[in-house]
Design a protein around this motif. Structure first.
Motif, PDB file in Angstrom:
ATOM      1  N   ALA A 360      21.661  38.712  31.637  1.00 56.59           N
ATOM      2  CA  ALA A 360      22.952  38.674  30.851  1.00 56.59           C
ATOM      3  C   ALA A 360      23.330  39.869  29.832  1.00 56.59           C
ATOM      4  CB  ALA A 360      22.672  37.429  29.880  1.00 56.59           C
ATOM      5  N   PRO A 361      22.301  40.658  29.343  1.00 59.77           N
ATOM      6  CA  PRO A 361      22.764  41.663  28.257  1.00 59.77           C
ATOM      7  C   PRO A 361      23.833  42.879  28.880  1.00 59.77           C
ATOM      8  CG  PRO A 361      20.275  41.516  28.465  1.00 59.77           C
ATOM      9  CD  PRO A 361      20.942  40.550  29.557  1.00 59.77           C
ATOM     10  N   ALA A 362      24.775  43.264  28.024  1.00 59.83           N
ATOM     11  CA  ALA A 362      25.929  43.956  28.185  1.00 59.83           C
ATOM     12  C   ALA A 362      26.658  43.429  29.368  1.00 59.83           C
ATOM     13  CB  ALA A 362      25.286  45.521  28.973  1.00 59.83           C
ATOM     14  N   GLY A 363      26.626  42.370  29.789  1.00 61.94           N
ATOM     15  CA  GLY A 363      27.445  41.504  30.519  1.00 61.94           C
ATOM     16  C   GLY A 363      26.782  41.019  32.023  1.00 61.94           C
ATOM     17  N   THR A 364      27.086  39.774  32.083  1.00 65.60           N
ATOM     18  CA  THR A 364      26.488  39.077  33.276  1.00 65.60           C
ATOM     19  C   THR A 364      27.040  39.883  34.587  1.00 65.60           C
ATOM     20  OG1 THR A 364      27.947  37.306  33.463  1.00 65.60           O
ATOM     21  CG2 THR A 364      26.124  37.074  31.953  1.00 65.60           C
ATOM     22  N   SER A 365      26.548  39.351  35.602  1.00 61.22           N
ATOM     23  CA  SER A 365      27.067  39.876  37.018  1.00 61.22           C
ATOM     24  C   SER A 365      28.686  39.616  37.190  1.00 61.22           C
ATOM     25  CB  SER A 365      26.337  39.389  38.272  1.00 61.22           C
ATOM     26  OG  SER A 365      25.131  40.246  38.365  1.00 61.22           O
ATOM     27  N   ASP A 366      29.065  38.254  36.797  1.00 66.73           N
ATOM     28  CA  ASP A 366      30.265  37.887  36.656  1.00 66.73           C
ATOM     29  C   ASP A 366      31.418  38.843  35.819  1.00 66.73           C
ATOM     30  OD1 ASP A 366      29.998  35.740  38.541  1.00 66.73           O
ATOM     31  OD2 ASP A 366      29.926  34.217  37.148  1.00 66.73           O
ATOM     32  N   VAL A 367      30.825  38.995  34.584  1.00 70.30           N
ATOM     33  CA  VAL A 367      31.492  39.960  33.934  1.00 70.30           C
ATOM     34  C   VAL A 367      31.897  41.230  34.524  1.00 70.30           C
ATOM     35  CG1 VAL A 367      31.579  41.213  31.871  1.00 70.30           C
ATOM     36  CG2 VAL A 367      30.909  38.830  31.652  1.00 70.30           C
ATOM     37  N   GLN A 368      30.824  41.843  35.050  1.00 71.06           N
ATOM     38  CA  GLN A 368      30.964  43.298  35.845  1.00 71.06           C
ATOM     39  C   GLN A 368      31.950  43.018  36.880  1.00 71.06           C
ATOM     40  OE1 GLN A 368      29.460  45.378  34.145  1.00 71.06           O
ATOM     41  NE2 GLN A 368      28.067  43.761  33.128  1.00 71.06           N
ATOM     42  N   LEU A 369      31.991  41.904  37.708  1.00 69.12           N
ATOM     43  CA  LEU A 369      32.665  41.557  38.753  1.00 69.12           C
ATOM     44  C   LEU A 369      34.222  41.514  38.399  1.00 69.12           C
ATOM     45  CD1 LEU A 369      30.832  39.288  41.162  1.00 69.12           C
ATOM     46  CD2 LEU A 369      31.263  41.743  41.674  1.00 69.12           C
ATOM     47  N   LEU A 370      34.345  40.768  37.277  1.00 72.42           N
ATOM     48  CA  LEU A 370      35.566  40.605  36.585  1.00 72.42           C
ATOM     49  C   LEU A 370      36.246  41.935  36.201  1.00 72.42           C
ATOM     50  CD1 LEU A 370      37.949  38.797  35.484  1.00 72.42           C
ATOM     51  CD2 LEU A 370      36.612  38.847  33.258  1.00 72.42           C
ATOM     52  N   ARG A 371      35.528  42.852  35.546  1.00 73.95           N
ATOM     53  CA  ARG A 371      36.014  44.247  35.168  1.00 73.95           C
ATOM     54  C   ARG A 371      36.289  44.972  36.524  1.00 73.95           C
ATOM     55  NH1 ARG A 371      37.366  41.856  31.499  1.00 73.95           N
ATOM     56  NH2 ARG A 371      36.190  41.355  29.506  1.00 73.95           N
ATOM     57  N   LEU A 372      35.215  44.902  37.096  1.00 75.76           N
ATOM     58  CA  LEU A 372      35.728  45.803  38.550  1.00 75.76           C
ATOM     59  C   LEU A 372      36.802  45.420  39.485  1.00 75.76           C
ATOM     60  CD1 LEU A 372      31.818  45.994  39.981  1.00 75.76           C
ATOM     61  CD2 LEU A 372      33.641  47.999  39.071  1.00 75.76           C
ATOM     62  N   GLY A 373      37.264  43.939  39.333  1.00 75.70           N
ATOM     63  CA  GLY A 373      38.399  43.541  39.700  1.00 75.70           C
ATOM     64  C   GLY A 373      39.623  43.995  39.134  1.00 75.70           C
ATOM     65  N   GLU A 374      39.322  44.204  37.940  1.00 77.74           N
ATOM     66  CA  GLU A 374      40.647  44.854  37.190  1.00 77.74           C
ATOM     67  C   GLU A 374      40.718  46.175  37.481  1.00 77.74           C
ATOM     68  OE1 GLU A 374      40.197  41.870  33.067  1.00 77.74           O
ATOM     69  OE2 GLU A 374      39.355  44.031  33.081  1.00 77.74           O
ATOM     70  N   VAL A 375      39.771  47.007  37.779  1.00 72.87           N
ATOM     71  CA  VAL A 375      39.978  48.241  38.129  1.00 72.87           C
ATOM     72  C   VAL A 375      40.664  48.316  39.612  1.00 72.87           C
ATOM     73  CG1 VAL A 375      38.712  50.294  39.137  1.00 72.87           C
ATOM     74  CG2 VAL A 375      38.003  49.128  36.941  1.00 72.87           C
ATOM     75  N   ALA A 376      40.425  47.512  40.579  1.00 72.02           N
ATOM     76  CA  ALA A 376      40.968  47.406  41.745  1.00 72.02           C
ATOM     77  C   ALA A 376      42.497  47.175  41.650  1.00 72.02           C
ATOM     78  CB  ALA A 376      40.072  46.406  42.660  1.00 72.02           C
ATOM     79  N   LEU A 377      42.767  46.101  40.912  1.00 65.37           N
ATOM     80  CA  LEU A 377      44.017  45.907  40.649  1.00 65.37           C
ATOM     81  C   LEU A 377      44.975  46.543  39.542  1.00 65.37           C
ATOM     82  CD1 LEU A 377      43.114  42.083  40.378  1.00 65.37           C
ATOM     83  CD2 LEU A 377      44.191  42.945  42.363  1.00 65.37           C
ATOM     84  N   GLY A 378      44.375  47.535  39.180  1.00 68.92           N
ATOM     85  CA  GLY A 378      45.023  48.416  38.146  1.00 68.92           C
ATOM     86  C   GLY A 378      45.320  47.855  36.838  1.00 68.92           C
ATOM     87  N   MET A 379      44.375  47.012  36.411  1.00 63.74           N
ATOM     88  CA  MET A 379      44.804  46.301  35.251  1.00 63.74           C
ATOM     89  C   MET A 379      43.640  46.855  34.112  1.00 63.74           C
ATOM     90  SD  MET A 379      45.082  42.382  36.784  1.00 63.74           S
ATOM     91  CE  MET A 379      44.938  41.573  35.162  1.00 63.74           C
ATOM     92  N   SER A 380      42.757  47.661  34.627  1.00 63.27           N
ATOM     93  CA  SER A 380      41.595  48.125  33.490  1.00 63.27           C
ATOM     94  C   SER A 380      42.541  48.849  32.211  1.00 63.27           C
ATOM     95  CB  SER A 380      40.814  49.093  34.018  1.00 63.27           C
ATOM     96  OG  SER A 380      41.270  50.302  34.273  1.00 63.27           O
TER      97      SER A 380
END
Length: 399
Positions: A360-380
């Motif tokens: 959980a600390p510094a973001g669960t795996s779902d949080v990391q996946l969400l942010r990585l998804g934003e990177v892939a979609l140009g939304m970061s």
């Protein structure tokens, strides 16, 4: 792979930490597990080695070796004790806020003490009602002359009960610009600790509650300016929290593989070692593959960070891969140990419990996946590594 990223200086540091961990930490583990109490003396002993200052410049008494060296230190301690690896990572997380947002006076006052091990810093962001939703925090800091009055509670604070200097983010106004960060010494009137609560794993480490009741702190203790609190919280989590926790998982993962390999070598079935059985060998092979991939992800991310290159996505991925793969290998380890893995005379059950704490600390795996998804979609929304990471290679390059 290690030789690609690591220098002779790094490998010397690895051996130094491994020797210390085997000689000073491992003998204490039975007592740590049975008492489940905070390891004050051991935490101080580890800090006195100077490792908390690994990313602090030599100008302030630190090692100046950077994030790869930090990863190696945490990894090697976690290989023996996830609790003490977590202790070091939490303190080094507390270093980030001062390095990136502290003024000259704050750096001169606190960084030398941290580097020599006489001060253990923390960072306190999470609250009981808002959890990981930073903008939902309710703790307040109200200006009162030359001071601020701090009120509220922070939970799941790494090194809560051994920390000397708490980096506290509190609300000074509305919205995302209404968060500010402060350095709060543990001796301040109005500051107190909730009782230590032993958890499933990481016995010896404290991640508890800080309570502020009209805690008066000088305005000079503010990090940056009013409104920098969100940046302090996010940058510390991304640049230090994610790679630090990846390193803890990496050390536990290494321990899982070593213990499982030793067990299947020692135990015999049908007149042969368990390791000769094809299903067992396949599970060990899975663990080896995962560990190699996890280490590559962790080392590559911090290598980029040491170079001052944009690497937010790599840091997210390092945390994701290391946590998930360590948990997968923990299941493999329990399967090859079978019923023997359920008893505390084998360390595998401790490694399994400890591994779950890093999710959980510094973001669960779902949080990391969400942010990585934003990177892939140009939304970061930009990269903290690009804004704040500075090369720390001056010492490492001399190996």
């Amino acid at each position: 792979m290690d030789s690609y990223f690591a220098t002779k200086r790094h490998e010397g540091l690895r051996q130094e930490v491994r020797t210390f961990a085997e000689e000073q930490v491992r003998p204490r583990i039975p007592e740590m597990e049975s008492s489940r109490s905070v390891q004050y003396e051991l935490s101080r002993l580890i800090a006195s080695q100077g490792w908390i200052g690994v990313t602090i410049s030599p100008d302030y008494g630190g090692m100046g070796l950077g994030h790869l060296a930090k990863t190696i230190i945490i990894e090697e301690l976690s290989r023996v004790s996830g609790a003490m690896g977590a202790m070091v990572q939490a303190s080094q997380l507390g270093v980030a806020k001062i390095l990136h947002f502290g003024n000259d006076s704050q750096k001169e006052r606190w960084l030398p003490a941290i580097a020599e091990g006489s001060c253990l810093p923390t960072i306190a962001v999470t609250e009981p009602q808002s959890g990981g939703h930073v903008l939902g925090m309710e703790a307040t800091a109200v200006r009162d002359g030359d001071d601020y009055l701090l009120n509220g509670r922070k939970v799941f604070v790494g090194n809560s009960h051994v920390g000397d200097l708490h980096g506290v983010v509190a609300r000074t106004g509305p919205g995302s610009q209404g968060l500010s960060a402060f350095l709060v010494e543990s001796h301040r009137p109005g500051f107190s600790l909730g009782p230590h609560r032993a958890a499933m794993g990481l016995h010896g480490f404290s991640f508890g509650e800080l309570i502020f009741d009209d805690c008066r702190i000088p305005a000079a203790n503010m990090l940056g300016v009013e409104g920098d609190g969100l940046a302090v919280a996010y940058s510390s989590s991304i640049l230090y929290g994610r790679p630090n926790l990846a390193a803890v998982s990496l050390g536990i993962h290494q321990a899982l593989l070593e213990e499982s390999s030793a067990y299947v070598t020692e135990q015999h079935r049908y007149g042969k070692p368990l390791r000769d059985l094809l299903p067992v060998k396949l599970k060990i092979g899975q663990m080896q593959s995962r560990l190699m991939t996890a280490r590559l992800a962790a080392y590559y991310a911090v290598h980029l960070l040491d170079q001052g290159l944009p690497c937010d996505a790599e840091l997210m991925n390092a945390k994701l891969i290391n946590v998930e793969y360590a948990l997968d290998s923990a299941r493999n380890a329990m399967e090859v140990h079978a019923a023997c893995g359920l008893y505390p005379d084998r360390p595998v059950e401790r490694y399994v419990r400890d591994a779950h704490h890093i999710f959980a600390p510094a973001g669960t795996s779902d949080v990391q996946l969400l942010r990585l998804g934003e990177v892939a979609l140009g939304m970061s929304k930009g990269q903290w590594s690009e804004r704040l990471a500075a090369p720390l290679l001056e010492a490492a390059a001399t190996s």
